[in-house]
Scaffold this active site. Sequence first.
Site, PDB file in Angstrom:
ATOM      1  N   ALA A  65      23.511  18.660 -38.871  1.00  0.00           N
ATOM      2  CA  ALA A  65      22.888  18.970 -40.155  1.00  0.00           C
ATOM      3  C   ALA A  65      22.399  17.669 -40.777  1.00  0.00           C
ATOM      4  CB  ALA A  65      23.894  19.666 -41.061  1.00  0.00           C
ATOM      5  N   GLY A 109      26.308  20.236 -36.368  1.00  0.00           N
ATOM      6  CA  GLY A 109      25.568  21.492 -36.437  1.00  0.00           C
ATOM      7  C   GLY A 109      24.701  21.730 -35.208  1.00  0.00           C
ATOM      8  N   GLU A 112      26.976  23.247 -32.751  1.00  0.00           N
ATOM      9  CA  GLU A 112      27.285  24.607 -33.232  1.00  0.00           C
ATOM     10  C   GLU A 112      26.111  25.552 -32.992  1.00  0.00           C
ATOM     11  OE1 GLU A 112      28.317  23.065 -37.102  1.00  0.00           O
ATOM     12  OE2 GLU A 112      30.395  23.707 -36.869  1.00  0.00           O
ATOM     13  N   GLU A 132      31.872  15.444 -37.357  1.00  0.00           N
ATOM     14  CA  GLU A 132      31.891  15.593 -38.816  1.00  0.00           C
ATOM     15  C   GLU A 132      33.012  14.807 -39.467  1.00  0.00           C
ATOM     16  OE1 GLU A 132      31.376  18.062 -36.665  1.00  0.00           O
ATOM     17  OE2 GLU A 132      29.977  19.539 -37.472  1.00  0.00           O
TER      18      GLU A 132
END
Length: 258
Positions: A65, A109, A112, A132
């Site tokens: 992200a 992300g 993911e 993260e």
Amino acid sequence: MDYANILVEVQGRVGLIRLNRPKALNALNDDLMNELGQALLNFDADDAIGCIVLTGSEKAFAAGADITLMANYSYMDAYKGDYITRNWETIRRIRKPVIAAVAGYALGGGCELAMMCDFIIAADNAKFGQPEIKLGIIPGAGGTQRLPRAVSKAKAMDLCLTARMMDAAEAERAGLVSRIVAADKLLDEAMDAATVIAGMSLPIVMMVKESVNRAYETTLSEGVQFERRQFHATFATEDQKEGMRAFLEKRPPNFTHK
Ligand code: CO8
């Protein structure tokens, strides 16, 4: 339709989506996720498409992200605004198979997103991780949930707690990726796999996807029961008649997706 953060094309019955924010290693922001969701829904609704491939660049599938976006978030931005996350789950609504073709970084992300696809084909330079924790956050789109199911609790804990990256070979050994190919062959291999799938009966393909996914949402006996009902339902399709007739007549099937 014009997109600013993805490139979309159709090859035969395969829909191809490339994440395209090269300057930020395809970091995922709200606009990109909106466009990705829209492109996926369009392909899902298009009878001419039988399978979808999602890829990035040779350097990055997606490096996570967008950190510049999140850096100054308050709790209310994250919770009430629901930025980034709000369109994240669109991919789970897609009923046709989505193959992730991953080269380079698939982090946070990005990892993911790859895990939300139906399977991952990795280039030999792929690197997966959930870093993260180094940013003072935890995974927010399934990293702590899908990764343990894919690679075991031990490896998921290792990756999420240490932030280390896993190379393609380790990812294949751990069961995260279905196959590894040379980086310059990645897209060809993914498109070939997608073309094979798109040549099968679409309703049957959708039943396979739904049934395999059920394995992660229910008990074994419920899952087997669901599979049995879907198996029975295949006999209501014209493609079952054609598939079995073609076998007996020793010719390739000509599925009409009905
Ligand atoms: N966000 C924003 N920009 C990024 C990101 C990112 N995640 N990753 C890379 N970039 C940018 C860099 O800032 C840099 O920009 P600039 O050229 O303007 O300085 C450019 O991309 C190139 O990156 P690097 O110079 O760092 O390239 P390197 O080859 O040196 O390193 C790495 C590549 C190792 C991938 C490195 O860029 C890196 O560590 N990136 C961050 C990886 C990361 O921490 N990802 C996790 C992000 S958090 C997250 O994903 C939470 C998900 C929550 C999902 C919730 C939604 C539901």
